[in-house]
Design an enzyme around this catalytic site. Sequence first.
Site, PDB file in Angstrom:
ATOM      1  N   HIS A  83       9.402   4.647  20.942  1.00  0.00           N
ATOM      2  CA  HIS A  83       8.175   4.103  21.557  1.00  0.00           C
ATOM      3  C   HIS A  83       8.284   3.665  23.013  1.00  0.00           C
ATOM      4  CE1 HIS A  83       6.627   4.403  17.580  1.00  0.00           C
ATOM      5  NE2 HIS A  83       7.069   3.262  17.123  1.00  0.00           N
ATOM      6  N   CYS A  98      -1.026   5.362  10.400  1.00  0.00           N
ATOM      7  CA  CYS A  98       0.191   4.666  10.811  1.00  0.00           C
ATOM      8  C   CYS A  98      -0.132   3.314  11.429  1.00  0.00           C
ATOM      9  CB  CYS A  98       0.920   5.445  11.896  1.00  0.00           C
ATOM     10  SG  CYS A  98       1.480   7.022  11.376  1.00  0.00           S
ATOM     11  N   GLU A 117       0.816  -1.212   0.000  1.00  0.00           N
ATOM     12  CA  GLU A 117       0.000   0.000   0.000  1.00  0.00           C
ATOM     13  C   GLU A 117       0.852   1.266   0.000  1.00  0.00           C
ATOM     14  OE1 GLU A 117      -4.041  -1.438   2.188  1.00  0.00           O
ATOM     15  OE2 GLU A 117      -2.297  -1.241   3.460  1.00  0.00           O
ATOM     16  N   SER A 159      12.058   6.030   8.166  1.00  0.00           N
ATOM     17  CA  SER A 159      11.737   5.617   9.532  1.00  0.00           C
ATOM     18  C   SER A 159      12.192   4.187   9.761  1.00  0.00           C
ATOM     19  CB  SER A 159      10.224   5.718   9.751  1.00  0.00           C
ATOM     20  OG  SER A 159       9.874   5.180  11.006  1.00  0.00           O
ATOM     21  N   CYS A 209       3.450   8.346   1.758  1.00  0.00           N
ATOM     22  CA  CYS A 209       3.962   7.324   2.665  1.00  0.00           C
ATOM     23  C   CYS A 209       4.209   6.061   1.840  1.00  0.00           C
ATOM     24  CB  CYS A 209       2.938   7.097   3.762  1.00  0.00           C
ATOM     25  SG  CYS A 209       3.441   5.882   4.970  1.00  0.00           S
ATOM     26  N   CYS A 266       6.224  -5.769  15.753  1.00  0.00           N
ATOM     27  CA  CYS A 266       5.953  -4.800  16.811  1.00  0.00           C
ATOM     28  C   CYS A 266       4.520  -5.021  17.301  1.00  0.00           C
ATOM     29  CB  CYS A 266       6.159  -3.382  16.289  1.00  0.00           C
ATOM     30  SG  CYS A 266       7.848  -3.150  15.685  1.00  0.00           S
ATOM     31  N   CYS A 287       6.055  -7.438   6.821  1.00  0.00           N
ATOM     32  CA  CYS A 287       7.245  -7.060   7.593  1.00  0.00           C
ATOM     33  C   CYS A 287       7.695  -8.265   8.392  1.00  0.00           C
ATOM     34  CB  CYS A 287       6.903  -5.899   8.539  1.00  0.00           C
ATOM     35  SG  CYS A 287       8.341  -5.218   9.385  1.00  0.00           S
ATOM     36  N   CYS A 319       1.456  -2.988  15.849  1.00  0.00           N
ATOM     37  CA  CYS A 319       1.419  -2.668  14.414  1.00  0.00           C
ATOM     38  C   CYS A 319       0.698  -3.750  13.622  1.00  0.00           C
ATOM     39  CB  CYS A 319       2.850  -2.502  13.897  1.00  0.00           C
ATOM     40  SG  CYS A 319       2.919  -2.246  12.116  1.00  0.00           S
ATOM     41  N   GLU A 377      10.161  -2.728   6.926  1.00  0.00           N
ATOM     42  CA  GLU A 377      11.300  -2.092   7.593  1.00  0.00           C
ATOM     43  C   GLU A 377      12.305  -1.717   6.503  1.00  0.00           C
ATOM     44  OE1 GLU A 377      12.581  -0.847  10.571  1.00  0.00           O
ATOM     45  OE2 GLU A 377      14.139  -0.454   9.095  1.00  0.00           O
ATOM     46  N   ASN A 414      -3.235   4.005  16.680  1.00  0.00           N
ATOM     47  CA  ASN A 414      -4.339   3.727  15.757  1.00  0.00           C
ATOM     48  C   ASN A 414      -4.762   2.276  15.907  1.00  0.00           C
ATOM     49  OD1 ASN A 414      -4.569   6.254  14.281  1.00  0.00           O
ATOM     50  ND2 ASN A 414      -2.511   5.801  13.544  1.00  0.00           N
TER      51      ASN A 414
HETATM   52  N1  SAH Z   1       8.908  -0.110   9.826  1.00  0.00           N
HETATM   53  C1  SAH Z   1       9.284   1.233  10.011  1.00  0.00           C
HETATM   54  C2  SAH Z   1       8.441   2.214   9.216  1.00  0.00           C
HETATM   55  C3  SAH Z   1       6.961   1.970   9.093  1.00  0.00           C
HETATM   56  S1  SAH Z   1       5.901   2.231  10.453  1.00  0.00           S
HETATM   57  C4  SAH Z   1       9.251   1.591  11.464  1.00  0.00           C
HETATM   58  O1  SAH Z   1       8.752   0.818  12.264  1.00  0.00           O
HETATM   59  O2  SAH Z   1       9.774   2.642  11.803  1.00  0.00           O
HETATM   60  C5  SAH Z   1       5.662   3.997  10.643  1.00  0.00           C
HETATM   61  C6  SAH Z   1       5.424   4.400  12.112  1.00  0.00           C
HETATM   62  O3  SAH Z   1       4.114   4.026  12.576  1.00  0.00           O
HETATM   63  C7  SAH Z   1       6.410   3.736  13.058  1.00  0.00           C
HETATM   64  O4  SAH Z   1       6.882   4.661  14.007  1.00  0.00           O
HETATM   65  C8  SAH Z   1       5.533   2.693  13.717  1.00  0.00           C
HETATM   66  O5  SAH Z   1       6.069   2.271  14.932  1.00  0.00           O
HETATM   67  C9  SAH Z   1       4.227   3.423  13.856  1.00  0.00           C
HETATM   68  N2  SAH Z   1       3.081   2.562  14.099  1.00  0.00           N
HETATM   69  C10 SAH Z   1       2.945   1.251  13.821  1.00  0.00           C
HETATM   70  N3  SAH Z   1       1.730   0.793  14.218  1.00  0.00           N
HETATM   71  C11 SAH Z   1       1.073   1.854  14.736  1.00  0.00           C
HETATM   72  C12 SAH Z   1      -0.245   2.030  15.266  1.00  0.00           C
HETATM   73  N4  SAH Z   1      -1.113   1.029  15.314  1.00  0.00           N
HETATM   74  N5  SAH Z   1      -0.598   3.245  15.697  1.00  0.00           N
HETATM   75  C13 SAH Z   1       0.278   4.289  15.613  1.00  0.00           C
HETATM   76  N6  SAH Z   1       1.512   4.177  15.101  1.00  0.00           N
HETATM   77  C14 SAH Z   1       1.922   2.979  14.665  1.00  0.00           C
HETATM   78 FE1  SF4 Z   2       7.443  -3.611  10.858  1.00  0.00          FE
HETATM   79 FE2  SF4 Z   2       7.540  -0.963  11.423  1.00  0.00          FE
HETATM   80 FE3  SF4 Z   2       5.288  -2.385  11.831  1.00  0.00          FE
HETATM   81 FE4  SF4 Z   2       7.402  -2.785  13.406  1.00  0.00          FE
HETATM   82  S1  SF4 Z   2       6.203  -0.873  13.226  1.00  0.00           S
HETATM   83  S2  SF4 Z   2       6.118  -4.398  12.511  1.00  0.00           S
HETATM   84  S3  SF4 Z   2       9.098  -2.523  11.952  1.00  0.00           S
HETATM   85  S4  SF4 Z   2       6.260  -1.977   9.876  1.00  0.00           S
END
Ligand code: SAH
Ligand code: SF4
Length: 377
Positions: A242, A360, A111, A218, A124, A135, A131, A138, A187, A317
């Site tokens: 975080h 995000c 996406e 990021s 974005c 996390c 991935c 996420c 990532e 989110n």
């Molecule tokens: N993988 C990379 C970039 C993509 S994520 C990374 O982790 O940095 C972009 C941002 O959104 C990151 O800071 C991630 O931690 C954050 N993110 C992921 N899931 C989220 C959620 N459910 N709510 C808010 N931010 C989130």
């Molecule tokens: Fe992957 Fe970034 Fe999501 Fe972590 S926050 S699972 S590194 S996309």
Amino acid sequence: MNEPSAIIGTQTRPAPSPGDGRTNLLGLSREEISTALAALDVERYRADQIYGWIYAKGVTDFEAMTNLSKDLRSRLQDAFRIDRPGITADQQSVDGTRKWLLGFEDGNAAETVHIPEADRGTLCVSSQVGCTLTCAFCHTGTQRLVRNLEPGEIIGQIMLARDHLEEWPSAKEEKRLTNIVMMGMGEPLYNYDNVKKALEIAMDGDGVAISKRRITLSTSGVVPMIEKCGAELGVMLAISLHAVTDDVRDMLVPINKKWPIKELLAACRAYPAAKNARRITFEYVMLDGVNDSEADARELCRLIKGIPAKVNMIPFNPWPGSAFECSSPEAIKKFARVVEKAGYVATVRTPRGRDILAACGQLKTESERLRKSERPN
Ligand code: SAH
Ligand code: SF4
């Protein structure tokens, strides 16, 4: 997530078909295009012209390359193609955020999200299908990695957005696509070589021509690659921090077990852009009762002391099945106040496109790794 969503869905087109044996030039560097064209006895300066047609002018048809002879255009047409990814779905949020679900040649999907604002527009961009990291907060992390995106599939996201925003040739004056954030699925530092190739074309003044100051990468904290990224690309850096203790970060961002906070922050201190007064953004997802106390905020400021930095708080989110709650607006305000008092800029990222799961951490596609028995031999 009960707001109505405005789904457009009309602008779909199938993924390009690799079946005809022609090479897709999209994603090739200037050198690679020159090498590919040398096989057709095309001179170097012509290769530079074609590079410009593809990346600076957004042309997808050799017929439009009017400074080339008719004969050359038709020979190019026979040997090459200039294909964007296909579009499987095209949705627009009530707030103007637009999400494209891209279809690639092998049937995988990822996406791309465009976030318009009054004075700029941010794209974005995804770096992987899914991935490998997991996390805890996420959505993308619940999707098994299928594969890395190719350079053409990464730069293709920018080209496709420019097509839709009708911003060809490359906007010299800033328009609706002014900034790139590598914050989509995946990532980026686990697909560094392909991300590097795509961003080099994006930053090239003769290519897509977006300044490196307007490109932010990021990372969840792939420490050994941060130095490389700084030396070779010099783009703006955002760190998904975080949490302020290894215990909590181990749980939220499991890559922390490999590269803990201390090592991550040492890499940030050494990042060259940070020395040029270009601040590193520390992203901090606000999770109710998990990482959002004023004591956490104070510890955050202590940890990043001395790094030219700003703090970007991201209200969590939610997504179907997620285990966390977003912090209260009061907790977010209090956290921000502590950070500001310590002398850092603290921004709260306004959630955009929540109604179409474009915010995000909400991105996820249905692509799954093919079972062994289903893989082509
Ligand atoms: N993988 C990379 C970039 C993509 S994520 C990374 O982790 O940095 C972009 C941002 O959104 C990151 O800071 C991630 O931690 C954050 N993110 C992921 N899931 C989220 C959620 N459910 N709510 C808010 N931010 C989130
Ligand atoms: Fe992957 Fe970034 Fe999501 Fe972590 S926050 S699972 S590194 S996309």
